[in-house]
Design a protein around this motif. Structure first.
Motif, PDB file in Angstrom:
ATOM      1  N   PRO A 121      -4.440  10.528  -5.352  1.00  0.00           N
ATOM      2  CA  PRO A 121      -3.003  10.813  -5.339  1.00  0.00           C
ATOM      3  C   PRO A 121      -2.715  12.307  -5.184  1.00  0.00           C
ATOM      4  O   PRO A 121      -3.374  13.139  -5.811  1.00  0.00           O
TER       5      PRO A 121
ATOM      6  N   GLU B  88      -1.087   7.353   3.488  1.00  0.00           N
ATOM      7  CA  GLU B  88      -0.725   6.531   2.330  1.00  0.00           C
ATOM      8  C   GLU B  88      -1.954   5.877   1.721  1.00  0.00           C
ATOM      9  O   GLU B  88      -2.071   5.769   0.494  1.00  0.00           O
ATOM     10  N   ALA B  89      -2.904   5.452   2.587  1.00  0.00           N
ATOM     11  CA  ALA B  89      -4.131   4.832   2.055  1.00  0.00           C
ATOM     12  C   ALA B  89      -4.956   5.855   1.285  1.00  0.00           C
ATOM     13  O   ALA B  89      -5.495   5.552   0.205  1.00  0.00           O
TER      14      ALA B  89
ATOM     15  N   LEU C 119       0.827  -1.216   0.000  1.00  0.00           N
ATOM     16  CA  LEU C 119       0.000   0.000   0.000  1.00  0.00           C
ATOM     17  C   LEU C 119       0.856   1.257   0.000  1.00  0.00           C
ATOM     18  O   LEU C 119       0.550   2.230  -0.697  1.00  0.00           O
ATOM     19  N   GLY C 120       1.966   1.214   0.735  1.00  0.00           N
ATOM     20  CA  GLY C 120       2.783   2.426   0.859  1.00  0.00           C
ATOM     21  C   GLY C 120       3.983   2.438  -0.044  1.00  0.00           C
ATOM     22  O   GLY C 120       4.818   3.351   0.091  1.00  0.00           O
ATOM     23  N   HIS C 121       4.112   1.405  -0.938  1.00  0.00           N
ATOM     24  CA  HIS C 121       5.237   1.361  -1.860  1.00  0.00           C
ATOM     25  C   HIS C 121       6.556   1.423  -1.102  1.00  0.00           C
ATOM     26  O   HIS C 121       7.498   2.095  -1.509  1.00  0.00           O
TER      27      HIS C 121
ATOM     28  N   ASP D 171      -3.828   8.473  -0.137  1.00  0.00           N
ATOM     29  CA  ASP D 171      -3.090   8.873  -1.331  1.00  0.00           C
ATOM     30  C   ASP D 171      -3.314   7.892  -2.479  1.00  0.00           C
ATOM     31  O   ASP D 171      -3.188   8.266  -3.646  1.00  0.00           O
ATOM     32  N   CYS D 172      -3.631   6.631  -2.120  1.00  0.00           N
ATOM     33  CA  CYS D 172      -3.975   5.646  -3.166  1.00  0.00           C
ATOM     34  C   CYS D 172      -5.302   6.003  -3.825  1.00  0.00           C
ATOM     35  O   CYS D 172      -5.486   5.794  -5.026  1.00  0.00           O
TER      36      CYS D 172
END
Length: 935
Positions: free
Chosen positions: A145, A138-139, A101-103, A141-142
Motif C-alpha cells: 500500500p 492498483e494490484a 481489487l481497485g475498490h 498497491d494491494c
C-alpha cells in the motif's frame, strides 16, 4: 489462488499441473487443457497462467473435466468461435474482480483485444496503456500500500541484465545537468541537436520542457528522430548541395556562345586557376582576364537577344553561369613599368587604327580581322614567351642578346657573332613588322590625313620596339644577378640596396589634427647575401638605417654604405670583398657615388669590386620582401598599443619581441658638414649598367652585362673623405641573426593528359576509360554517368581558356624559319633622345592655355591638351598643327612647370619666354623623361 501438482495415474499420464481459479479447477496437460467450467475462463486467460506451487494432488477418477482442448493448436478462428454470450459473461467476471481489487476506482473493461497490438490505432493504444497502468498500480498497491511506484521500479530493475552498469541517480542528474548546460551555451544548431538527442528519450516531452522551458516540441522531435536515424550524440551528416538542373539546352548553348566570345576575355602573362567539378576532379586552366564586369556582359547579351528576338535565360541564371567560369577581373593598376605601359598603349593605338579602317568602306577586300589577330598575338608574345626565347647566342637576330646589345659605334662595348649566323627569323617576331608594312601600304592610298596616320603608326611602332628591347635588357641584367650569386665564394658577398617608401607616423589612438600634414621618416634597407661556410647555402643579413630627415641623394647613400661595411667587417671578419647592386634611382646611378667607392673600400677594409644596376623599372629585389615583413611588424606593434612618431620609436618597434628575423636596425643622422663640395661629371654615365672597380680606383664600364671588354674611365680629382655618420642607436642583434634564401626548384607540369584516357563521346557523360574496348562496351550498354550542367559549363570554359592562350603557349622548337632579319646590331640598347625645339606657334598655343588657367583657376590637363592639339583648327578650317608638331603629355607638363617657375621668379618681368628659357625647358623635359626611365 492455489497451485497444485497432479499425482501420477493411468488417466493423467500427460497431466502436468492443476490450478484452481475462482473456485474452478484448471488442469494443465502436456498436450491439452481440461476445464471444469469453460464458461468462466477464456483462452487468452489460459494462455497466460503459470503453475509454480506443487501442494495440491489430483484424484484419479475425476469428472470435473467438461472439455479437453489442445493448447498449442488454438487459432484465431477457434477463438472467434466462442459465443458472444460467454465473452460477455467472462468480461463481467473480470470486471467484478477488478472492481473488488481497485475498490471501485477502476472503470469496467468494455472489450478484449484479439488482434495484433502493433496493428491497433493510436487511440486504442492510448486506451489500453491507460487501462493497464491503472490496473497494475492498483494490484501493486494491494501488495504494498502507497508504494506501488517503488515496487514497479523494483520490478524494472530486476528485469535489466546483470552485466549492465547503471549510473547512480546522482551521477545521472549531474550528467543531464552538464548536457543541458552545454546545450544552453552552444550557438550552433547542429550541436544543439546532438546534445538534445542524448537526453531526449530519457523523459517525456513535458518533463524535458519542465527542465528546459525554452525548447519546443519540434526540437525534441527532431532530436529523437536524429537519435533513431543516426544515433545519440552522433554529428549531423553534411547536407549535399542540390542544384536544380532544368536549364534549356538550346538557351544554354546560345548564352555560352556569347559569353565565351574572345572579345570579353584576354589571357594573362602568367598564372593558372583551378576548376573543381562536382565529382571532386580538379581542372587547371590558364589565367584569363575578363575585360568587362558580369552585369555589363549580361546587359549586352540581353540587348542582343532582344534585337534577334530570342528568349534568353533569366538574369539570375546568366549570372550563375558566369560565376561558374572563374576569371580575373580587369582592375586599375598603379606603379606600372613606364616602358611596358607605353608599349601596351602603342599596341592599342595600332589596334584602333585597324578598327577604323575595318569600319570604313575603303579596302573591303583587305582581311583586317587577320591583322587584328596578328597584333593581339604579338602583344601576348611579348608578355609571355619572348623573354624565354632570347639567348646569349642565337641564329635569330631578334633573340640574340649578343647581337642586340653590342654597340656598333664602340668596339669595346660590342661582341661579334663570329661563331654563328643570323640566317633564321621568328614568325612571331615578324607579326608586328608585317602588319605595319601592310598598314602603311593601305595608308599610302589615302589623300587626306595620310601623314597623321603615318606619324601615329611610326610612333606606336617605336614604343613597341622600345618595349621589346627593354624586355631583352631585363633578361640580360637578371642573368648578371644569377651569375653573381652562383659565383659567390668564401669571403664574398652581394649587397642589394634600396630606399623604402617613407614611413608615415602611426599612433594607436590618432587625433584628427594628427592625421593631416604628416611628415614621413626615411629608412634605407641593405641586404647582405653570402654563402654559408658549413653547408654552402645562401644566407642573408639585413641592415636598416632609420633617418628622421635626410635628402635621398648620393651622399646619404655613401654614408650608409660606409657604415654598413664597417659593421659587416666587425660582425663577419671573413667577408673581404662585396658586389653592390641597386636600381636606377638617381642617388645610385651617378658619377659622384662611383668615384666615392674606392675611398670607402680603403677606409672600411672591404673591397668593393663591382657595382651592378638592374634594368630600369625592373628593380624589385630581396629588399622589398624584407620591407614587407618589417611593415607588418610595425603595424602589429601599433595595434598592441604602441606609437611610432619618430625614427627612434621606429627602431624600438622593429626590435621588440626579438626583432625581425635576420634584420638589424640603426637610428642615424647624416652629417652634411663632411660632404665634399666637388662635383664629378661623367658624360653618359646613366647608360652604363655594370661597373668594375680596380684596386687602384680605375673604373671599367659596360652598357650591357657580358658584352665586350668594357670601357675604361680614368679617375678624376673628386675625393670624398670619411662621411662621419652620426649613429644615435647602433645595430642590435635580433633573436635570429641570419635568414636563409631557398632556391626555387622548377615545377614539373603534371597537367598534361595521360596517355590512354578516353572520354565518352556523349556530351552529358563524365566517364573515361583506359582502353577503346572499354569505351566501346560502355557506349553499347549506354550506362552514361550524367554530368551536371554546371560541370558542362566548366568543361566548356576550360576549352575556351585553352583556345585563348594557345597562341601564347607555343614552344620555341620548330618556330624559326629561314630568312634574313632587318634588325641592326645594337637594336636592344637604350636610344639617345633628340632635343626638338618648339615652334613659336606651339609656344604661343601652350602659353595661352596656361595663362587662361592662371586667370580662372581651372588648370588644363596635359592629356586633354595633347588631344586638342590634334584636332584644333584655325578660322579657315585647317588644322593648326602638323603631325610632326604633336606633343606628348609629359612634354606639356614640363613646359607648364617651366612657365609656373617663371611666374614665381621676381627677376622675370616679361611674360614672353625667350629662346634660352626654351632651351632650359627642353633640358627639363629631357631630364624628366630620363628620370621616368631610371625610376
Amino acid at each position: 489462488m492455489n497451485n497444485v501438482k497432479c499425482q501420477d495415474t493411468t488417466f493423467s499420464e500427460k497431466i502436468a499441473r492443476v490450478r484452481v481459479v475462482g473456485g474452478d479447477l484448471l488442469v494443465y496437460v502436456k498436450d491439452s487443457i481440461a476445464v471444469k467450467n469453460r464458461s468462466d475462463l477464456s483462452i487468452n486467460t489460459l494462455e497466460t497462467l503459470e503453475v509454480t506451487d506443487d501442494s495440491l494432488d489430483l484424484p484419479v477418477n475425476s469428472e470435473v473435466f467438461d472439455m479437453i482442448t489442445p493448447f498449442n493448436s488454438q487459432s484465431s478462428s477457434q477463438i472467434s468461435s466462442w459465443s458472444q454470450e460467454n465473452d460477455i459473461h467472462f468480461l463481467s467476471s473480470i470486471n467484478k474482480a477488478m472492481d473488488i481489487l481497485g475498490h471501485g476506482k477502476i472503470s469496467p473493461i468494455k472489450f478484449q483485444i484479439r488482434t495484433n497490438i502493433e496493428d491497433l490505432k493510436p487511440s486504442t493504444l492510448r486506451y489500453l496503456k491507460r487501462k493497464a497502468t491503472t490496473t497494475v498500480h492498483e494490484a501493486l498497491d494491494c501488495i504494498a500500500p502507497s508504494q506501488a511506484k517503488k515496487l514497479l521500479q523494483l520490478l524494472h530493475i530486476d528485469k535489466e541484465p546483470s552485466s549492465r552498469t547503471k549510473l547512480s541517480n546522482t551521477e545521472d542528474i549531474k550528467l543531464q545537468q552538464l548536457i543541458i548546460q552545454l546545450y544552453n551555451e552552444s550557438s550552433d544548431r547542429n550541436a544543439k541537436i546532438q546534445l538534445l538527442s542524448m537526453v531526449s528519450d530519457l523523459s517525456s516531452k513535458k518533463a524535458l520542457q519542465d527542465l528546459m522551458p525554452w525548447i519546443s516540441q519540434y526540437a525534441v522531435d527532431t532530436a529523437r528522430q536524429h537519435a533513431v536515424k543516426h544515433g545519440k550524440g552522433v554529428p549531423l551528416p553534411n547536407k549535399e548541395k542540390f542544384t536544380r538542373q532544368r536549364i534549356d539546352k538550346g538557351k544554354l548553348d546560345h548564352a555560352l556562345d556569347f559569353f565565351f566570345d574572345p572579345t570579353f576575355h584576354q589571357v594573362s602573362s602568367f598564372g593558372t586557376k583551378e576548376l573543381k567539378l562536382s565529382s571532386g576532379e580538379v581542372l587547371q586552366i590558364p589565367e584569363v582576364v575578363r575585360t568587362a564586369c558580369h552585369s555589363s556582359i549580361v546587359d549586352t547579351y540581353m540587348s542582343y537577344c532582344k534585337e534577334t528576338e530570342f528568349e534568353p535565360l533569366s538574369r539570375a541564371t546568366l549570372f550563375n553561369i558566369l560565376s561558374e567560369c572563374p576569371a580575373s577581373h580587369r582592375t586599375n593598376l598603379k606603379g606600372l613599368d613606364n616602358i611596358a605601359a607605353d608599349g601596351v598603349c602603342a599596341m592599342d593605338t595600332l589596334l584602333e587604327i585597324v578598327a577604323n579602317f575595318q569600319n570604313s568602306t575603303v579596302h573591303q577586300n583587305t582581311n583586317f580581322s587577320d591583322m587584328k589577330e596578328k597584333l593581339i598575338s604579338y602583344k601576348l608574345y611579348l608578355k609571355t614567351d619572348f623573354k624565354h626565347h632570347v639567348q646569349m647566342k642565337d641564329q635569330c637576330s631578334d633573340h640574340c642578346i649578343q647581337f642586340a646589345l653590342s654597340d656598333p659605334t664602340e668596339k669595346k662595348l660590342a661582341r661579334s657573332c663570329t661563331d654563328h649566323l643570323h640566317d633564321m627569323k621568328c614568325p612571331r617576331c615578324c607579326l608586328l613588322p608585317d602588319t605595319v608594312i601592310e598598314l602603311k601600304r593601305i595608308i599610302s592610298e589615302f589623300t587626306e590625313e595620310r601623314t597623321e596616320f603615318l606619324v601615329d603608326i611610326e610612333t606606336a611602332e617605336g614604343k613597341v620596339l622600345d618595349w621589346k628591347s627593354h624586355i631583352l635588357r631585363c633578361v640580360n641584367q637578371d642573368r648578371c644577378r644569377l651569375e653573381t650569386l652562383q659565383n659567390l665564394t668564401e669571403g664574398d658577398a652581394m649587397i642589394v640596396m634600396d630606399w623604402a617608401m617613407k614611413f608615415l607616423p602611426l599612433r594607436h589612438r590618432e587625433k584628427q589634427s594628427d592625421f593631416f600634414g604628416q611628415k614621413g621618416f626615411n629608412w634605407h634597407v641593405t641586404v647582405v647575401i653570402f654563402k654559408d661556410i658549413d653547408d654552402l647555402t645562401l644566407k642573408h643579413r639585413t641592415y636598416v638605417h632609420t633617418i628622421e630627415s635626410a635628402k635621398q641623394d648620393w651622399y646619404s647613400i655613401t654614408s650608409v654604405i660606409e657604415h654598413t661595411l664597417k659593421t659587416i667587417k666587425d660582425q663577419m671578419p671573413n667577408i673581404k670583398s662585396v658586389v653592390l647592386r641597386s636600381d636606377n634611382a638617381g642617388c645610385y646611378h651617378c658619377s659622384n657615388l662611383r668615384h666615392s667607392l674606392h675611398g670607402i673600400s680603403q677606409r672600411t677594409g672591404v673591397y668593393i669590386k663591382e657595382y651592378d644596376f638592374s634594368e630600369a623599372q625592373n628593380g624589385k629585389s630581396y629588399c622589398d620582401s624584407k620591407i614587407a615583413h618589417m611593415r607588418g611588424k610595425m603595424r602589429k606593434y601599433v595595434l598592441e598599443g604602441g606609437d611610432i612618431r619618430s625614427s627612434t620609436e621606429m627602431k624600438e618597434a622593429l626590435d621588440v619581441y626579438g626583432g625581425v628575423s635576420g634584420c638589424q636596425i640603426s637610428n642615424v643622422t647624416i652629417d652634411t658638414e663632411s660632404q665634399t663640395k666637388d662635383q664629378s661629371q661623367l658624360k653618359g654615365i646613366t647608360k652604363y649598367s655594370n661597373v668594375k672597380i680596380d684596386h687602384d680606383g680605375r673604373l671599367t664600364c659596360w652598357k650591357a652585362f657580358g658584352i665586350g671588354e668594357g670601357q675604361c674611365i680614368t679617375m678624376s680629382s673628386f675625393n670624398q673623405e670619411d662621411t662621419n655618420l652620426n649613429v644615435l642607436e647602433d645595430f642590435s642583434l635580433p633573436k635570429h641573426i641570419e635568414g636563409s634564401i631557398k632556391n626555387s626548384n622548377s615545377i614539373v607540369n603534371d597537367q598534361v593528359p595521360r596517355e590512354g584516357d578516353l572520354y565518352c563521346p556523349e556530351m552529358t557523360c563524365s566517364r573515361k576509360f583506359k582502353s577503346y574496348s572499354e569505351l566501346e562496351d560502355h557506349c553499347f550498354v549506354g550506362d552514361h554517368a550524367l554530368c551536371p550542367t554546371h560541370d558542362l559549363i566548366k568543361l566548356q570554359w576550360k576549352g575556351v581558356c585553352l583556345d585563348i592562350s594557345s597562341c601564347s603557349v607555343k614552344t620555341r622548337e620548330g618556330s624559326l624559319q629561314n630568312g634574313d632579319s632587318t634588325l641592326q646590331s645594337g637594336w636592344g640598347l637604350k636610344k639617345d633622345r633628340k632635343s626638338v625645339r618648339f615652334s613659336l606657334k606651339t609656344k604661343n598655343y601652350l602659353k595661352e592655355i596656361f595663362d587662361s588657367g592662371e586667370k580662372n583657376g581651372q588648370k588644363a590637363n596635359a592629356s586633354n591638351v595633347a588631344k586638342n592639339m590634334r584636332i584644333s583648327r584655325d578660322n579657315t578650317g585647317k588644322k593648326i598643327f602638323s603631325p610632326h608638331e604633336y606633343l606628348q603629355p609629359s612634354q606639356i607638363v614640363s613646359y607648364f612647370s617651366r612657365l609656373a617657375l617663371l611666374l614665381k621668379c621676381p627677376s622675370k618681368k616679361d611674360c614672353e619666354v625667350s629662346d634660352e628659357d626654351l632651351e632650359s625647358a627642353i633640358a627639363l623635359i629631357n631630364r624628366s623623361e630620363a628620370l621616368e626611365e631610371l625610376l
